[in-house]
Design a protein around this motif. Sequence first.
Motif, PDB file in Angstrom:
ATOM      1  N   ALA A  68       6.650   6.797   9.336  1.00  0.00           N
ATOM      2  CA  ALA A  68       7.450   7.959   9.750  1.00  0.00           C
ATOM      3  C   ALA A  68       8.698   7.525  10.504  1.00  0.00           C
ATOM      4  O   ALA A  68       9.772   8.123  10.359  1.00  0.00           O
ATOM      5  N   TYR A  71      11.233   6.330   7.667  1.00  0.00           N
ATOM      6  CA  TYR A  71      11.715   7.274   6.644  1.00  0.00           C
ATOM      7  C   TYR A  71      11.917   8.703   7.153  1.00  0.00           C
ATOM      8  O   TYR A  71      12.631   9.477   6.516  1.00  0.00           O
ATOM      9  N   PHE A  72      11.280   9.069   8.270  1.00  0.00           N
ATOM     10  CA  PHE A  72      11.359  10.470   8.732  1.00  0.00           C
ATOM     11  C   PHE A  72      11.644  10.518  10.235  1.00  0.00           C
ATOM     12  O   PHE A  72      10.925  11.156  10.998  1.00  0.00           O
ATOM     13  N   ARG A  73      12.688   9.856  10.652  1.00  0.00           N
ATOM     14  CA  ARG A  73      12.960   9.696  12.082  1.00  0.00           C
ATOM     15  C   ARG A  73      13.301  11.004  12.789  1.00  0.00           C
ATOM     16  O   ARG A  73      13.215  11.081  14.013  1.00  0.00           O
ATOM     17  N   PHE A  74      13.710  12.020  12.068  1.00  0.00           N
ATOM     18  CA  PHE A  74      14.098  13.271  12.717  1.00  0.00           C
ATOM     19  C   PHE A  74      13.124  14.406  12.415  1.00  0.00           C
ATOM     20  O   PHE A  74      13.479  15.579  12.500  1.00  0.00           O
ATOM     21  N   SER A  75      11.898  14.060  12.046  1.00  0.00           N
ATOM     22  CA  SER A  75      10.875  15.072  11.830  1.00  0.00           C
ATOM     23  C   SER A  75      10.314  15.529  13.176  1.00  0.00           C
ATOM     24  O   SER A  75      10.574  14.933  14.228  1.00  0.00           O
ATOM     25  N   CYS A  83       5.543  12.861  20.274  1.00  0.00           N
ATOM     26  CA  CYS A  83       5.697  11.408  20.229  1.00  0.00           C
ATOM     27  C   CYS A  83       4.816  10.732  21.276  1.00  0.00           C
ATOM     28  O   CYS A  83       4.192   9.697  21.009  1.00  0.00           O
ATOM     29  N   ARG A 160      13.838  14.441  22.235  1.00  0.00           N
ATOM     30  CA  ARG A 160      13.436  13.677  21.046  1.00  0.00           C
ATOM     31  C   ARG A 160      13.206  12.211  21.389  1.00  0.00           C
ATOM     32  O   ARG A 160      13.864  11.649  22.242  1.00  0.00           O
TER      33      ARG A 160
END
Length: 328
Positions: A68, A71-75, A83, A160
């Motif tokens: 993640a 490939y999906f750092r801003f999910s 987190c 974030r």
Amino acid sequence: MHGIPIGPVFAIYYPILAAIGVPANLAVIVILCRRSCGLSLCITYYLVSMAATDLLVIITVVILNRIAGIYFRFSFIFITPVCSIRNSLNFAAIDSSVWLTVAFTFDRFVAICCQKLKLKYCTNRVASWVIGIVSALSFMKNISTYFAYEPIYVIDNIPRFCGLKLQYYTTLEWAAYDWIRSILTPCLPFILILLLNFFTVRHIFAGNRARRGLLTRSNREHQSDPEIEKRRKSIVLLFGISGSFILLYLLYFVTIIYVRIANISYSSGSDVSKTIFVVQQSGYMLQLLSSCINPFIYAGTQSKIREEVTNGLKYPLRFFTKMFKKIK
């Protein structure tokens, strides 16, 4: 586990690890739960718990953290509270996996070397209690990790990502917690497994020499000893699991010790810190490989597990063959 690797090697390695590790551990759990492998219930308890925690490591650390993060750092899973929870679960899953390996190694040490204690300790009841206690303590130990993080960015009033708070490096309480966490995992388990294997091997060699001496005095030196053969088969699984743990955790163990003693700071940007960072990330890769390779050790050392896996692979082929014949 604080840094998220972004290089092409990591981007390829972790998806492959997940693609192999998830179905392999699931298959082992299903096969062992069917109790058709000829293993004692005590050993089965440990192997199922280890496979379940290995699966949890792959899901939480490899998929939800590493993959993640690439490939999906801003999910949504990188919102700071989520987190922080993920990081706590990461540490808890790894701790549980590591200490269950220690518990299994100790159980087999008792079974092989301590015949009097074996009757009381190597039982289903004790195994279930040990597994429950180890798992509970692993998760309780890492609850406080949740409070060690703070947002790195605030985007549209949404915190974030996770960065360690400044207090984590400056206060005595957090410094003590960090040292204790490093000692409990992986330093102490690594040393315990080495020692338990050393004493187990020494006991086995001594026992085998004694049995061979008795056979020679009985003029049966050319006959095979079924007891030695049975003992050999019973320890192959132990040495396969603990041996792979030692090999795959060695780089991680050495790096942790060196970083602690040398007090390396990655933020310095020096060549030494960059090299240590790469070595440490390589250690993480091997550490996580341990959770993927264990199912293959189970299958490689136990013929009945191999048979179950073979039958499972043949089933879809037979199914599609029957369907094709019906259609034809």
